[in-house]
Design a protein around this motif. Structure first.
Motif, PDB file in Angstrom:
ATOM      1  N   ALA A 358       0.498  -1.501   0.137  1.00 49.17           N
ATOM      2  CA  ALA A 358       0.237  -0.057   0.175  1.00 49.17           C
ATOM      3  C   ALA A 358       0.805   1.211  -0.363  1.00 49.17           C
ATOM      4  O   ALA A 358       2.182   0.983   0.256  1.00 49.17           O
ATOM      5  CB  ALA A 358      -0.762  -0.087   0.721  1.00 49.17           C
ATOM      6  N   PRO A 359       0.134   1.827  -0.397  1.00 46.53           N
ATOM      7  CA  PRO A 359       1.574   2.942  -0.758  1.00 46.53           C
ATOM      8  C   PRO A 359       1.649   3.796   0.822  1.00 46.53           C
ATOM      9  O   PRO A 359       0.420   3.905   1.720  1.00 46.53           O
ATOM     10  CB  PRO A 359       0.078   4.597  -1.837  1.00 46.53           C
ATOM     11  N   ASP A 360       2.432   5.237   1.136  1.00 51.50           N
ATOM     12  CA  ASP A 360       2.991   5.533   2.324  1.00 51.50           C
ATOM     13  C   ASP A 360       2.111   6.038   2.348  1.00 51.50           C
ATOM     14  O   ASP A 360       1.772   7.712   1.591  1.00 51.50           O
ATOM     15  CB  ASP A 360       4.131   5.229   3.016  1.00 51.50           C
ATOM     16  N   PHE A 361       1.490   6.970   3.872  1.00 49.99           N
ATOM     17  CA  PHE A 361       1.404   8.756   4.184  1.00 49.99           C
ATOM     18  C   PHE A 361       1.794   8.692   5.174  1.00 49.99           C
ATOM     19  O   PHE A 361       1.504   7.907   6.249  1.00 49.99           O
ATOM     20  CB  PHE A 361      -0.049   8.449   3.718  1.00 49.99           C
ATOM     21  N   LEU A 362       1.652  10.212   5.489  1.00 44.97           N
ATOM     22  CA  LEU A 362       1.837  10.894   7.262  1.00 44.97           C
ATOM     23  C   LEU A 362       0.492  10.766   8.304  1.00 44.97           C
ATOM     24  O   LEU A 362      -0.523  10.892   7.618  1.00 44.97           O
ATOM     25  CB  LEU A 362       2.281  11.438   7.805  1.00 44.97           C
ATOM     26  N   VAL A 417      -8.993   1.411  11.379  1.00 50.50           N
ATOM     27  CA  VAL A 417      -9.561   2.275  10.680  1.00 50.50           C
ATOM     28  C   VAL A 417      -8.686   3.463  10.416  1.00 50.50           C
ATOM     29  O   VAL A 417      -8.772   4.071  11.173  1.00 50.50           O
ATOM     30  CB  VAL A 417     -10.875   2.060  10.860  1.00 50.50           C
ATOM     31  N   PHE A 418      -8.361   4.390   9.362  1.00 54.70           N
ATOM     32  CA  PHE A 418      -7.442   5.344   8.887  1.00 54.70           C
ATOM     33  C   PHE A 418      -8.955   6.046   7.722  1.00 54.70           C
ATOM     34  O   PHE A 418      -8.531   6.242   6.948  1.00 54.70           O
ATOM     35  CB  PHE A 418      -6.358   4.972   8.462  1.00 54.70           C
ATOM     36  N   ALA A 419     -10.024   6.884   9.073  1.00 53.68           N
ATOM     37  CA  ALA A 419     -10.275   7.050   8.082  1.00 53.68           C
ATOM     38  C   ALA A 419     -10.140   8.946   7.554  1.00 53.68           C
ATOM     39  O   ALA A 419     -10.074   9.468   8.111  1.00 53.68           O
ATOM     40  CB  ALA A 419     -11.809   7.535   8.253  1.00 53.68           C
ATOM     41  N   LEU A 420     -10.390   8.777   6.229  1.00 54.61           N
ATOM     42  CA  LEU A 420      -9.155  10.363   5.399  1.00 54.61           C
ATOM     43  C   LEU A 420     -10.076  10.904   4.956  1.00 54.61           C
ATOM     44  O   LEU A 420     -11.172  10.366   4.458  1.00 54.61           O
ATOM     45  CB  LEU A 420      -8.143   9.951   4.589  1.00 54.61           C
ATOM     46  N   SER A 421     -10.757  11.892   5.035  1.00 52.90           N
ATOM     47  CA  SER A 421     -12.078  13.068   4.795  1.00 52.90           C
ATOM     48  C   SER A 421     -11.276  13.435   4.024  1.00 52.90           C
ATOM     49  O   SER A 421     -10.193  14.798   3.884  1.00 52.90           O
ATOM     50  CB  SER A 421     -12.341  14.152   5.863  1.00 52.90           C
ATOM     51  N   LEU A 422     -12.291  13.532   2.815  1.00 54.12           N
ATOM     52  CA  LEU A 422     -11.808  14.475   1.640  1.00 54.12           C
ATOM     53  C   LEU A 422     -12.493  16.276   1.835  1.00 54.12           C
ATOM     54  O   LEU A 422     -12.823  16.822   0.579  1.00 54.12           O
ATOM     55  CB  LEU A 422     -11.670  13.789   0.334  1.00 54.12           C
ATOM     56  N   LYS A 448      -5.371  18.492   3.357  1.00 55.55           N
ATOM     57  CA  LYS A 448      -5.043  19.923   3.384  1.00 55.55           C
ATOM     58  C   LYS A 448      -6.175  20.594   1.976  1.00 55.55           C
ATOM     59  O   LYS A 448      -7.210  20.822   1.907  1.00 55.55           O
ATOM     60  CB  LYS A 448      -4.621  20.614   3.521  1.00 55.55           C
ATOM     61  N   GLU A 449      -5.535  18.847   1.017  1.00 53.40           N
ATOM     62  CA  GLU A 449      -5.921  19.357  -0.126  1.00 53.40           C
ATOM     63  C   GLU A 449      -6.729  18.750  -0.659  1.00 53.40           C
ATOM     64  O   GLU A 449      -7.311  18.326  -1.861  1.00 53.40           O
ATOM     65  CB  GLU A 449      -4.643  19.293  -1.226  1.00 53.40           C
ATOM     66  N   GLY A 450      -7.562  17.835  -0.340  1.00 50.76           N
ATOM     67  CA  GLY A 450      -8.750  17.128  -0.562  1.00 50.76           C
ATOM     68  C   GLY A 450      -8.941  16.349  -1.367  1.00 50.76           C
ATOM     69  O   GLY A 450      -7.441  15.514  -1.000  1.00 50.76           O
ATOM     70  N   ILE A 451      -9.681  16.472  -1.859  1.00 53.51           N
ATOM     71  CA  ILE A 451      -9.520  14.806  -3.245  1.00 53.51           C
ATOM     72  C   ILE A 451      -8.223  15.411  -3.612  1.00 53.51           C
ATOM     73  O   ILE A 451      -7.949  14.611  -5.037  1.00 53.51           O
ATOM     74  CB  ILE A 451     -10.306  14.945  -3.782  1.00 53.51           C
ATOM     75  N   ASN A 452      -7.954  16.653  -3.853  1.00 58.36           N
ATOM     76  CA  ASN A 452      -6.229  16.775  -4.996  1.00 58.36           C
ATOM     77  C   ASN A 452      -5.130  16.870  -4.393  1.00 58.36           C
ATOM     78  O   ASN A 452      -4.410  17.231  -4.369  1.00 58.36           O
ATOM     79  CB  ASN A 452      -6.193  18.012  -5.690  1.00 58.36           C
ATOM     80  N   SER A 453      -4.875  16.111  -2.337  1.00 60.33           N
ATOM     81  CA  SER A 453      -4.328  15.937  -1.504  1.00 60.33           C
ATOM     82  C   SER A 453      -2.990  14.650  -2.230  1.00 60.33           C
ATOM     83  O   SER A 453      -3.913  13.854  -3.300  1.00 60.33           O
ATOM     84  CB  SER A 453      -4.726  15.586  -0.272  1.00 60.33           C
ATOM     85  N   PRO A 454      -2.219  14.636  -1.743  1.00 59.61           N
ATOM     86  CA  PRO A 454      -0.843  13.785  -1.853  1.00 59.61           C
ATOM     87  C   PRO A 454      -1.937  12.407  -1.600  1.00 59.61           C
ATOM     88  O   PRO A 454      -1.121  11.488  -2.295  1.00 59.61           O
ATOM     89  CB  PRO A 454       0.327  14.261  -1.014  1.00 59.61           C
ATOM     90  N   GLU A 455      -1.855  12.158  -0.364  1.00 57.42           N
ATOM     91  CA  GLU A 455      -3.320  11.146   0.328  1.00 57.42           C
ATOM     92  C   GLU A 455      -3.616  10.464  -0.865  1.00 57.42           C
ATOM     93  O   GLU A 455      -3.738   9.352  -1.022  1.00 57.42           O
ATOM     94  CB  GLU A 455      -3.833  11.589   1.010  1.00 57.42           C
ATOM     95  N   ALA A 456      -4.695  11.286  -1.581  1.00 62.12           N
ATOM     96  CA  ALA A 456      -5.926  11.191  -2.787  1.00 62.12           C
ATOM     97  C   ALA A 456      -4.865  10.547  -3.499  1.00 62.12           C
ATOM     98  O   ALA A 456      -5.224   9.613  -4.489  1.00 62.12           O
ATOM     99  CB  ALA A 456      -6.919  12.003  -3.098  1.00 62.12           C
ATOM    100  N   ASN A 457      -3.641  11.380  -4.033  1.00 57.36           N
ATOM    101  CA  ASN A 457      -3.386  11.074  -5.605  1.00 57.36           C
ATOM    102  C   ASN A 457      -2.953   9.670  -5.875  1.00 57.36           C
ATOM    103  O   ASN A 457      -2.660   8.711  -5.867  1.00 57.36           O
ATOM    104  CB  ASN A 457      -2.393  12.329  -5.971  1.00 57.36           C
TER     105      ASN A 457
END
Length: 495
Positions: A358-362, A417-422, A448-457
């Motif tokens: 899985a891709p990593d994120f902070l 569960v890691f729930a990331l709100s966009l 912070k950048e919602g659906i355009n955030s590094p996590e979503a990307n």
């Protein structure tokens, strides 16, 4: 469903760069937009009567901003006149004129709507909002073309189609298909069907300069194999569905009827589906057949059909369908407006799949310290990465089932569960603050950048909700469930 807010200029830019590389950019640019080259702004002069006052709103029925207000005028009094200017880049088109009127000064506004067509003629419309459907009270100027033609065609079309409908009902219900009487009925049906289609063609030719004539083609009646079984009849309808459609007409994409017509075709395939797997296969087949028919037509129509099926495959999460679209992205004649989304989704299908780390994120650990997702220490056998939005209806429906399922399968003992709100806007963030308080035990964060955030990307998220089930020991993706039920089944299978 919360969709990606990619910049439209960027979408067009990348697609047109590819076209330019193939050496025909200028040709296609002119070809695609010559439909609008002679268009001018059009005005609608609206006379209000029979009410205290009214607000007037013009909403386009087709396009990126469909059903969003294009023009608003407020406080138009009884006997008053309002001039509405329709920008040339929205023409020709189908629109809704909405009237929120008050009968008295103290009344609560009440809505009424009129469906109208606008082409290249300035319009004058007399409106009694309480009698919006009464021709004596709400009407256009005498020389108005598009809407008066629509009324004429609709009235005449209903008369002519009625007899075909009666014959169709008879043939569907008759219990002696081998009789001469039934054969005579089939012959009469076919004669009337051909005559009717010839009339539709004559109307299209006679009124070819009118935008509304582009909608006449949706009325054609396809042949039916009456002597076959029900499945044969269905296959006959599907095989001949596109027979009379002129995909070379670029104005098709400006009609609201095109989507309804395509929905009907896809529903034929949906009616044959008995399992999710079969549904996905049939919908993919429907898309392939439709696009192959449309690709020889106008590039705008070709691109529209690709966009239509992409949105459907994305909504139903059909990866096989999205993969089927890939070759059409390489065709410079395909003027899809969803090129970047489709390409990103294809990348996601390859990159985010079971067996891949899985891709990593902070994120933060139990003590609140920053830590990478892949290094997060836990006793649970699984991690669930959830991209969601409190303002998304699909997400709300998922949460109603997901949280109880999470509790039933053991909560944190089984899964973190890691729930990331966009959620992005102030209204959305407020809804998220309220919603997350009810989802106790989950790790909540909001990029912070919602659906355009590094996590979503990183996870190639284009719409919410998205779930990725990860093995906590190996950090490898084990499942991509679409629902709470699929999540529970995935965990049971892994056992």
């Amino acid at each position: 469903m919360k969709l990606s807010k990619m910049d439209n200029v960027k979408k067009m830019g990348k697609g047109f760069i590819k076209i330019c590389e193939s050496g025909i950019f200028v040709l296609l640019f002119v070809f695609a937009f010559n439909v609008h080259s002679e268009a001018q702004d059009v005005t609608i002069k609206v006379h209000i009567s029979g009410v205290y006052d009214s607000k007037i709103t013009l909403l386009p029925l087709v396009g990126a901003n469909a059903l969003k207000p294009l023009v608003e005028k407020t406080g138009i009094k009884n006997g008053g006149i309002s001039i509405i200017t329709v920008p040339k880049d929205r023409l020709p088109g189908a629109f809704v004129l909405r009237f929120d009127y008050k009968e008295k000064e103290s009344s609560t506004p009440y809505p009424s709507e009129k469906y109208i067509f606008i082409n290249n003629q300035n319009l004058e419309l007399w409106v009694h909002p309480k009698a919006i459907s009464t021709p004596d009270s709400t009407y256009f100027q005498k020389d108005e073309k598009e809407n008066n033609l629509f009324v004429f065609f609709s009235t005449e079309n209903a008369k002519r189609k009625q007899q075909i409908g009666l014959l169709q009902n008879f043939l569907m219900a008759y219990d002696k298909p081998q009789s001469n009487f039934y054969s005579n009925g089939i012959q009469e049906y076919e004669t009337r069907r051909v005559e009717y289609n010839q009339w539709v063609t004559s109307q299209m030719n006679q009124h070819k300069d009118a935008f509304i004539s582009s909608t006449f083609a949706f009325q054609y009646v396809q042949p039916i194999d009456w002597k076959g079984k029900e499945a044969d009849r269905m296959n006959s309808l599907m095989a001949h569905y596109f027979d009379n459609m002129d995909f070379k007409d670029p104005l098709l994409v400006k009609t609201a009827e095109l989507k309804e017509w395509m929905d009907k075709y896809v529903n034929f395939y949906g009616a044959m589906s008995t399992t999710i797997a079969l549904r996905d296969s049939l919908f993919t087949l429907a898309g392939k057949r439709s696009i192959e028919k449309a690709k020889s037509g106008h590039p705008l129509v070709y691109g529209w059909v690709v966009d239509y099926f992409y949105k459907g495959y994305e909504g139903f999460n059909i990866p096989s369908g999205i993969k089927m679209l890939e070759p059409y992205l390489q065709d410079p004649r395909c003027l899809t407006s969803k090129r970047l989304e489709i390409e990103k989704r294809l990348q996601g299908i390859e990159s985010i799949r079971p067996g891949i780390v899985a891709p990593d994120f902070l994120t933060t650990d139990k003590a609140g310290k920053a830590v990478q997702f892949l290094n997060y220490k836990m006793d649970s056998p699984y991690k669930l990465v959830l991209f969601w939005s409190a303002d998304c209806q699909h997400c709300k429906e998922l949460m109603e089932k997901l949280y109880p399922t999470y509790q039933q399968i053991g909560g944190k003992e089984k899964m973190e569960v890691f729930a990331l709100s966009l959620d992005f806007t102030d209204v959305e963030i407020k809804a998220w603050e309220d919603a997350k308080s009810k989802l106790v035990g989950w790790k909540h964060s909001r990029p912070k950048e919602g659906i355009n955030s590094p996590e979503a990307n990183a996870y190639y998220v284009l719409a919410t909700p998205v779930m990725i089930l990860v093995d906590s020991k190996t950090n490898k993706i084990v499942a991509l469930p679409d629902s709470a039920e699929q999540l529970e089944e995935a965990i049971k299978k892994i056992k």
